[in-house]
Design a protein around this motif. Structure first.
Motif, PDB file in Angstrom:
ATOM      1  N   LEU A  23      37.646  66.779  78.845  1.00  0.00           N
ATOM      2  CA  LEU A  23      38.210  65.099  77.724  1.00  0.00           C
ATOM      3  C   LEU A  23      39.304  64.859  78.260  1.00  0.00           C
ATOM      4  N   SER A  24      39.641  63.870  77.771  1.00  0.00           N
ATOM      5  CA  SER A  24      41.072  62.991  77.917  1.00  0.00           C
ATOM      6  C   SER A  24      40.592  62.449  77.255  1.00  0.00           C
ATOM      7  N   VAL A  25      41.804  61.444  75.905  1.00  0.00           N
ATOM      8  CA  VAL A  25      41.853  60.930  74.747  1.00  0.00           C
ATOM      9  C   VAL A  25      41.074  60.133  74.908  1.00  0.00           C
ATOM     10  N   GLU A  26      41.867  59.395  76.499  1.00  0.00           N
ATOM     11  CA  GLU A  26      40.380  57.677  76.092  1.00  0.00           C
ATOM     12  C   GLU A  26      39.559  57.855  76.567  1.00  0.00           C
ATOM     13  N   ASP A  27      38.748  59.207  76.788  1.00  0.00           N
ATOM     14  CA  ASP A  27      36.871  59.277  77.092  1.00  0.00           C
ATOM     15  C   ASP A  27      36.172  59.253  75.715  1.00  0.00           C
ATOM     16  N   PHE A  28      37.813  59.615  74.426  1.00  0.00           N
ATOM     17  CA  PHE A  28      36.401  59.404  73.159  1.00  0.00           C
ATOM     18  C   PHE A  28      36.344  58.319  72.670  1.00  0.00           C
ATOM     19  N   ARG A  29      37.409  57.082  73.106  1.00  0.00           N
ATOM     20  CA  ARG A  29      36.613  55.085  72.017  1.00  0.00           C
ATOM     21  C   ARG A  29      35.975  54.882  73.741  1.00  0.00           C
ATOM     22  N   THR A  38      30.281  54.149  67.398  1.00  0.00           N
ATOM     23  CA  THR A  38      32.036  54.209  67.754  1.00  0.00           C
ATOM     24  C   THR A  38      32.591  55.190  66.087  1.00  0.00           C
ATOM     25  N   MET A  39      33.810  54.917  66.772  1.00  0.00           N
ATOM     26  CA  MET A  39      34.695  55.053  65.476  1.00  0.00           C
ATOM     27  C   MET A  39      35.555  54.608  65.393  1.00  0.00           C
ATOM     28  N   ARG A  40      35.585  54.061  64.205  1.00  0.00           N
ATOM     29  CA  ARG A  40      36.852  52.980  64.219  1.00  0.00           C
ATOM     30  C   ARG A  40      37.457  53.075  63.056  1.00  0.00           C
ATOM     31  N   LYS A  41      39.002  52.619  63.063  1.00  0.00           N
ATOM     32  CA  LYS A  41      39.789  52.837  61.852  1.00  0.00           C
ATOM     33  C   LYS A  41      39.915  51.886  60.520  1.00  0.00           C
ATOM     34  N   ASP A  42      39.438  52.518  59.451  1.00  0.00           N
ATOM     35  CA  ASP A  42      39.748  51.836  58.295  1.00  0.00           C
ATOM     36  C   ASP A  42      41.200  50.998  57.653  1.00  0.00           C
ATOM     37  N   ALA A  43      41.189  49.876  56.621  1.00  0.00           N
ATOM     38  CA  ALA A  43      42.412  49.372  56.057  1.00  0.00           C
ATOM     39  C   ALA A  43      43.419  50.955  55.931  1.00  0.00           C
ATOM     40  N   PRO A  49      32.830  56.601  60.880  1.00  0.00           N
ATOM     41  CA  PRO A  49      31.461  56.258  62.346  1.00  0.00           C
ATOM     42  C   PRO A  49      31.358  55.474  61.783  1.00  0.00           C
ATOM     43  N   ASP A  50      30.219  54.666  62.561  1.00  0.00           N
ATOM     44  CA  ASP A  50      29.659  53.573  62.424  1.00  0.00           C
ATOM     45  C   ASP A  50      27.763  54.573  61.917  1.00  0.00           C
ATOM     46  N   TRP A  51      27.234  54.285  61.211  1.00  0.00           N
ATOM     47  CA  TRP A  51      26.610  54.887  60.912  1.00  0.00           C
ATOM     48  C   TRP A  51      24.658  54.233  59.729  1.00  0.00           C
ATOM     49  N   ALA A  52      24.406  54.538  59.500  1.00  0.00           N
ATOM     50  CA  ALA A  52      23.102  53.584  59.167  1.00  0.00           C
ATOM     51  C   ALA A  52      22.443  54.771  58.736  1.00  0.00           C
ATOM     52  N   GLU A  53      21.443  55.033  57.320  1.00  0.00           N
ATOM     53  CA  GLU A  53      20.920  55.572  57.157  1.00  0.00           C
ATOM     54  C   GLU A  53      19.699  55.919  57.823  1.00  0.00           C
ATOM     55  N   THR A  54      19.167  54.963  58.610  1.00  0.00           N
ATOM     56  CA  THR A  54      17.873  55.022  58.836  1.00  0.00           C
ATOM     57  C   THR A  54      18.539  54.200  60.667  1.00  0.00           C
ATOM     58  N   GLY A  65      33.221  59.678  71.365  1.00  0.00           N
ATOM     59  CA  GLY A  65      34.277  59.940  70.333  1.00  0.00           C
ATOM     60  C   GLY A  65      33.380  60.084  68.801  1.00  0.00           C
ATOM     61  N   TRP A  66      32.235  58.905  68.688  1.00  0.00           N
ATOM     62  CA  TRP A  66      31.214  59.476  67.534  1.00  0.00           C
ATOM     63  C   TRP A  66      30.768  60.873  68.009  1.00  0.00           C
ATOM     64  N   ILE A  67      30.208  60.992  69.150  1.00  0.00           N
ATOM     65  CA  ILE A  67      29.754  61.915  69.008  1.00  0.00           C
ATOM     66  C   ILE A  67      30.314  63.583  68.508  1.00  0.00           C
TER      67      ILE A  67
END
Length: 168
Positions: A23-29, A38-43, A49-54, A65-67
């Motif tokens: 993997l390269s750093v670019e692969d994650f995004r 995916t993964m997102r930075k908060d404030a 993570p993007d996430w939903a209980e269902t 990145g998410w995986i």
């Protein structure tokens, strides 16, 4: 039984680490489609993570990145469960970002090897609710077997996404 579980884990790890090493750093995004988790930075600059209980329908395609966050989440949670600690919610498990994700996963691998080495046959028969829940009537052995398969699945997903990215 413990030796068989360790051998299965070693094989799952070898296959996963093969992909992690490439993997390269670019692969994650990289986003293979418009519908992704995916993964997102908060404030505050924390990766979330993007996430939903269902699970939504259709199910979003996870990024590498998410995986990688998901591996950190479930592996940390499995070790919490085997240590008798309460489960943390998925969003409470930090992701270190693309530059350090592989290092964190490799550290979890080393910790899990220690957990496996410390298990006795009696430990394998002890109840363990993770990841099924308290009424599932599962054991530590079930959790170890699940972890081996989950690692194999996630490693395969990372490998496929990386190969797709390289081919584009």
């Amino acid at each position: 039984m413990i030796e068989s579980l360790q051998r299965q884990f070693d094989l799952a790890w070898a296959l996963t680490d093969l992909h992690l090493s490439a993997l390269s750093v670019e692969d994650f995004r990289w986003e293979p489609t418009s519908l992704v988790w995916t993964m997102r930075k908060d404030a505050a600059g924390r990766w979330c993570p993007d996430w939903a209980e269902t699970e939504p329908e259709p199910i979003p395609v996870p990024t590498i990145g998410w995986i990688s966050w998901h591996i950190v989440f479930w592996w940390s949670s499995a070790m919490d469960a085997l240590a008798g600690r309460p489960a943390r919610p998925p969003t409470a498990i930090a992701w270190p970002g693309p530059a350090d994700a592989v290092e964190v996963i490799r550290a979890l691998h080393a910790q899990w090897r220690e957990v496996l080495a410390g298990l006795s046959p009696a430990d394998l028969d002890a109840p363990c609710a993770f990841p099924w829940g308290p009424d599932a009537d599962r054991t530590v052995a079930d959790t170890v077997l699940w972890l081996n398969i989950e690692l194999t699945k996630n490693g395969s997903e990372i490998g496929l996404l990386r190969m797709m990215r390289v081919a584009n």
